[in-house]
Enzyme design. Structure first.
Site, PDB file in Angstrom:
ATOM      1  N   SER A 106       5.863  -0.871   4.847  1.00  0.00           N
ATOM      2  CA  SER A 106       5.069  -2.089   4.768  1.00  0.00           C
ATOM      3  C   SER A 106       4.717  -2.421   3.321  1.00  0.00           C
ATOM      4  CB  SER A 106       3.828  -1.936   5.658  1.00  0.00           C
ATOM      5  OG  SER A 106       3.236  -3.181   5.870  1.00  0.00           O
ATOM      6  N   ASP A 248       4.795  -9.597   2.582  1.00  0.00           N
ATOM      7  CA  ASP A 248       4.952  -8.192   2.189  1.00  0.00           C
ATOM      8  C   ASP A 248       6.398  -7.787   2.534  1.00  0.00           C
ATOM      9  OD1 ASP A 248       4.739  -7.876   4.959  1.00  0.00           O
ATOM     10  OD2 ASP A 248       3.586  -6.025   4.810  1.00  0.00           O
ATOM     11  N   ASP A 250       8.070  -6.060   4.723  1.00  0.00           N
ATOM     12  CA  ASP A 250       8.623  -6.165   6.082  1.00  0.00           C
ATOM     13  C   ASP A 250       8.206  -7.462   6.762  1.00  0.00           C
ATOM     14  OD1 ASP A 250       5.984  -5.071   6.271  1.00  0.00           O
ATOM     15  OD2 ASP A 250       6.401  -4.351   8.291  1.00  0.00           O
ATOM     16  N   ASP A 252       5.489  -8.934   7.823  1.00  0.00           N
ATOM     17  CA  ASP A 252       4.514  -9.166   8.896  1.00  0.00           C
ATOM     18  C   ASP A 252       3.218  -9.751   8.352  1.00  0.00           C
ATOM     19  OD1 ASP A 252       3.770  -6.769   7.712  1.00  0.00           O
ATOM     20  OD2 ASP A 252       3.463  -5.690   9.607  1.00  0.00           O
TER      21      ASP A 252
HETATM   22 MG    MG Z   1       3.877  -5.042   6.586  1.00  0.00          MG
END
Ligand code: MG
Length: 458
Positions: A106, A248, A250, A252
């Site tokens: 992340s 960010d 990834d 999300d």
């Molecule tokens: Mg993330």
């Protein structure tokens, strides 16, 4: 001393080459495969997991290792390639998989990587199930299969298309396209650039993408906080863009920059998305106890209600499924719309915010001003477990005029604001978050907590 491998409700995270090795990742795959096998009903003979990675250089190595572990436990693996975390969630549902795995750390710095898990309903395992997986991992209690029953690996390249289609179904494409928005997108060289640029182009936006090479070599510290996204602010100004978005690695989490190049704060991401959803529907929203009251104001204005949960995406997602919530997420820029998936999704946030801008005919700064007027302060201090409890007990004796929620530490709701004290899940620290309509009230809450800390710690 090397840092510990962290296994929490949000998965496993460590430093590659130190405590996160291929053998650890393979064993984690075995543990997850064993869990799925034990949790499955007899009819589900063929179990499958889809897997993706977020562009960190160690991602393919770890993906191969987790895949090996899953296959060893007899689970078929569908390789989605380089995709976002919400993309994996969409595919878990689409392909009717028994689970999903995402290789990502992340927003953590570049030396980290990790493994996030999803169950068949695409939510992260709730704590009791996360605990079971952890137990299989630590006990090395694996249900391995023989050669003929090993899992098979296939690939699927349709994640972006499915993800975009699911998100665009939430908005009116033509209404957004008619506005010809100029948009700056910073994907920090993570997984978000390709799919998000495609979606924005379909929405008729003129996209200036920065840090859009999925090399995993982050152009700045990857958490989309104010200190890290200065470049987007500059490019928004230079291009006279309507809005800037920062993801960010990834993809999300989402932070928003207004038309003047000002970072408006991650708390506004969920609030703006919710404002659009509540303008069309009424119902319930869910968020964690540390998220701004802006959401309560929006829901109340539409005759709706907010469910508060302990901190952690899985807790919010579980509450959303249970209460059939129309919107939810977390104040750190995580927006969840169950029509797409029960995972925080920056593409959902972007689409809903663009739709709000198109429909209201207002700038981001105007929209943010209409919602805001709150001040939030976050503090943290180091303290061991025993004395954390003493601090919480003393706080309960101090703030007797507040409505108290103890589902995750102590959240005190006052007429003029709120205060949340909780122990971190991963470090020996207490986090303190306060929000009110004026800064002096916030400061007073925080100072009262610091006095309690000093009293306990001496
Ligand atoms: Mg993330």
């Amino acid at each position: 001393m090397a840092e510990q491998l962290i296994i929490s409700i949000s998965g496993l995270r460590g430093i590659v080459g130190e405590n996160l090795t291929p053998s650890i990742a393979a064993e984690y795959g075995c543990a997850f495969g064993t869990f799925l096998r034990c949790a499955s009903t007899r009819e589900e003979q063929v179990l499958s997991v889809c897997i993706g990675w977020d562009s960190r250089s160690s991602g393919q190595m770890l993906k191969s290792a987790v895949t090996a572990g899953l296959c060893a436990a007899g689970i078929d693996v569908i390789d989605l390639g380089l995709v976002t975390t919400p993309g994996v969630a969409v595919m878990v549902k689409k392909l009717r998989c028994s689970g999903g795995a995402m290789i990502t750390a992340s927003h953590n710095p570049i030396q980290y990587n990790g493994i996030k898990l999803l169950l068949g309903n695409a939510i992260a395992p709730p704590s009791h199930q996360a605990e079971q997986i952890k137990q299989y991992f630590f006990d090395k209690n694996f249900a391995l299969v023989d050669s003929p029953n090993s899992g098979k690996v296939t690939a699927d390249e349709h994640t972006d298309a499915n993800h975009i289609a699911a998100v665009l179904a939430l908005v009116e494409k033509q209404a957004i396209a008619a506005k010809k928005f100029r948009v700056v997108l910073d994907s920090v060289n993570g997984a978000g650039a390709r799919v998000t640029t495609k979606m924005l182009t379909e929405l008729g936006c003129e996209v200036s993408a920065i840090n859009d090479e999925p090399t995993g070599l982050f152009a700045h510290p990857p958490e989309p906080t104010i200190e890290n996204v200065k470049e987007v602010c500059e490019v928004v100004k230079a291009k006279q863009a309507h809005v800037g978005f920062a993801q960010d690695p990834d993809a999300d989490r989402l932070a928003i920059v207004d038309e003047a190049g000002t970072y408006i704060g991650e708390e506004y991401t969920l609030a703006l998305a919710a404002r659009y959803v509540f303008s069309k529907r009424t119902g319930k929203a869910a968020t964690n106890l540390s998220t701004s009251r802006m959401l309560d104001d929006i829901a109340a204005g539409a005759g709706g209600q907010v469910i508060r949960t302990p901190v952690g995406e899985a807790n919010v997602a579980e509450a959303m499924l249970e209460h059939d919530c129309i919107i939810g997420g977390e104040g750190n820029g995580g927006v969840i719309d169950l029509r797409v998936s029960p995972v925080r999704d920056s593409l959902v946030g972007i689409a809903l915010v663009l739709q709000l801008m198109a429909e209201m005919g207002k700038t981001v700064s105007q929209l943010a001003r209409e919602l805001g007027g709150y001040y939030m302060t976050k503090e943290k201090f180091a303290v061991d477990q025993a004395r954390t409890q003493q601090i919480l007990d003393l706080a309960k004796e101090t703030f007797t005029d507040a409505k108290l929620d103890t589902t995750d530490g102590c959240r005190f709701d006052f007429d003029d604001g709120w205060l949340h004290l909780r122990a971190s899940n991963t470090e020996p620290i207490v986090r303190v978050i306060a929000e009110a309509k004026d800064q002096s009230t916030v400061r007073r809450y925080i100072n009262d907590v610091l006095k309690i800390r000093n009293q306990v710690l001496g």
